[in-house]
Scaffold this active site. Structure first.
Site, short mmCIF file in Angstrom:
data_model
loop_
_atom_site.label_atom_id
_atom_site.label_comp_id
_atom_site.label_asym_id
_atom_site.label_seq_id
_atom_site.Cartn_x
_atom_site.Cartn_y
_atom_site.Cartn_z
CG ASP A 29 -2.09 -0.86 1.15
OD1 ASP A 29 -2.23 -1.57 0.14
OD2 ASP A 29 -2.91 -0.87 2.10
CE LYS B 265 -6.60 -1.24 0.11
NZ LYS B 265 -6.69 -2.72 0.00
N GLY C 91 -5.05 -2.79 9.11
CA GLY C 91 -4.67 -1.62 9.89
C GLY C 91 -4.36 -1.89 11.34
NE ARG D 289 -2.60 -22.19 11.84
CZ ARG D 289 -1.71 -23.16 11.60
NH1 ARG D 289 -2.10 -24.25 10.95
NH2 ARG D 289 -0.46 -23.05 12.01
N GLY E 224 -2.76 -7.34 8.52
CA GLY E 224 -2.00 -7.51 9.75
C GLY E 224 -0.55 -7.87 9.58
N GLY F 68 -0.20 -3.61 4.10
CA GLY F 68 -0.91 -2.34 4.11
C GLY F 68 -0.18 -1.29 4.91
CB SER F 69 -0.82 0.00 8.28
OG SER F 69 -2.14 0.20 7.84
#
Length: 293
Positions: free
Chosen positions: A23, A80, A152, A164, A213, A234-235
Site C-alpha cells: 500500500d 481500491k 490496519g 487456516r 495484519g 498495508g500499514s
C-alpha cells in the site's frame, strides 16, 4: 498491461505470485516500494491504520492520486474501490490501473451485492475469510483472492485464522464423493463447478494472497508457510520506524519464507515495527473483516 478475458485476468494475477504488494499513498512511497522489490503497489489516500483512526466514510482515492502513483513507477498499480461500487471501478478502469481491489478496508457502498467483476476487462482481487466467500467472489469474476485479516492492526492473528480455515476446508473436500460435493456447495453457498474444481486442484482456482495484519518479515514468512501465494502489506511498512528497511526485509522474507537463517538476517536492526492493535480492543462494528458476504 493487456487485460480482458478471464484467462488473461487470471494470468496477470499469477504474474505477482511469490511477491509482495505494498500500500502506498504518494509517489515517494511508491518509489520506495519499487526499489525494495515489490511486484506491485496499491494506490490509496490513506493506509488502513489511518482509515481506521480517522473514521467516517472511506472511498476510492482521488484519480489525481492514482495517476501520480502510476506515473511514478514501472511496476503494476492497483487501487481500491468500495464493495458494490461499480462506478468507482469504472473510473479506475478508465484511468488504466492494472488491478482493482474490491475492498472491505473502504466503507461498503452496497449491502446486498458485490461488483459483477465479469463485466470489466481489468482483473479484480477480493478478500475472503473462508472457502465459501472465496468461491463466491471467484464466481463473480475475481482473478485473485486474499485473506481479509483485520486491516490496519499490525496483528497477524486474523489473517492466520482465515488462511487456516480456507486451507482446512480445501483439504476436507479433496476426497469427497460427488453427492458430498453437492452438499458442500449448498452449505457454503458456492457454485458446484467451483467446488469440484477446487477439490480436484487441492487449492483455489486463482492465486491466494495473505493480507491484513502483516507487519514484520516473520509475519510474511508465516503466511507463506501456511500456504499463501504472496503477501499484501498495508500499514506495516510505512507505519514502522524504518519503511525502506521493512520493505526490503519483507520482500526477502517472502521470497525465502522457508529459510529461517535468511529471515533472521533480514530482520536484524530494523527498528520498531508498527504499533499493533489487539483484536479484542476493536468493537464489533469496527471490524473491517466482517464487511462483505
Amino acid at each position: 498491461m493487456l487485460h480482458g478475458t478471464e484467462v488473461l485476468k487470471k494470468g496477470f494475477a499469477k504474474m505477482t505470485k511469490g511477491g509482495v504488494i505494498m500500500d502506498v499513498v504518494n509517489a515517494e512511497q511508491a518509489a520506495i516500494a519499487e526499489d525494495s522489490g515489490a511486484v506491485a503497489v496499491m494506490a490509496l489516500e490513506k493506509v488502513p491504520a489511518d482509515i481506521r483512526a480517522s473514521g467516517g466514510v472511506a472511498r476510492m482515492a482521488d484519480p489525481n492520486k492514482v495517476q501520480e502513483i502510476m506515473d511514478a513507477v514501472s511496476i503494476p498499480v492497483m487501487a481500491k474501490v468500495r464493495i458494490g461500487h461499480f462506478v468507482e471501478a469504472q473510473v479506475l478502469e478508465a484511468l488504466g490501473v492494472d488491478m482493482i481491489d474490491e475492498s472491505e478496508v473502504l466503507t461498503p457502498a452496497d449491502e446486498r451485492f458485490h461488483i459483477d467483476k465479469k463485466k470489466f476487462t481489468v482483473p479484480f482481487v477480493c478478500g475472503a475469510r473462508n472457502l465459501g466467500e472465496a468461491l463466491r467472489r471467484i464466481d463473480e469474476g475475481a482473478a485473485m483472492i486474499r485473506t481479509k485479516g483485520e486491516p490496519g492492526t499490525g496483528n497477524i492473528v486474523e489473517a492466520v485464522r482465515h488462511m487456516r480455515i480456507m486451507m482446512s476446508e480445501i483439504r476436507e473436500i479433496q476426497n469427497k464423493e460427488e453427492e458430498e460435493l453437492w452438499e458442500v456447495s449448498r452449505k457454503i453457498e458456492a457454485p458446484l463447478e467451483l467446488v469440484r474444481e477446487t477439490a480436484k486442484l487441492g487449492k483455489l482456482p486463482v492465486v491466494n494472497f495473505a493480507a491484513g495484519g502483516v507487519a514484520t518479515p516473520a509475519d510474511a514468512a508465516l503466511m507463506m508457510q501456511l500456504g499463501a501465494d504472496g503477501v499484501f502489506v498495508g500499514s506495516g511498512i510505512f507505519k514502522s520506524d524504518n519503511p525502506e528497511g521493512y520493505a526490503r526485509a519483507i520482500v526477502e522474507a517472502t521470497a525465502h519464507y522457508d529459510d529461517p537463517e535468511v529471515i533472521a538476517e533480514v530482520s536484524r536492526g530494523l527498528g520498531t515495527a508498527m504499533r499493533g492493535l489487539e483484536i479484542s480492543e476493536i468493537p464489533e462494528e469496527g471490524r473491517m473483516q466482517d464487511r462483505g458476504w
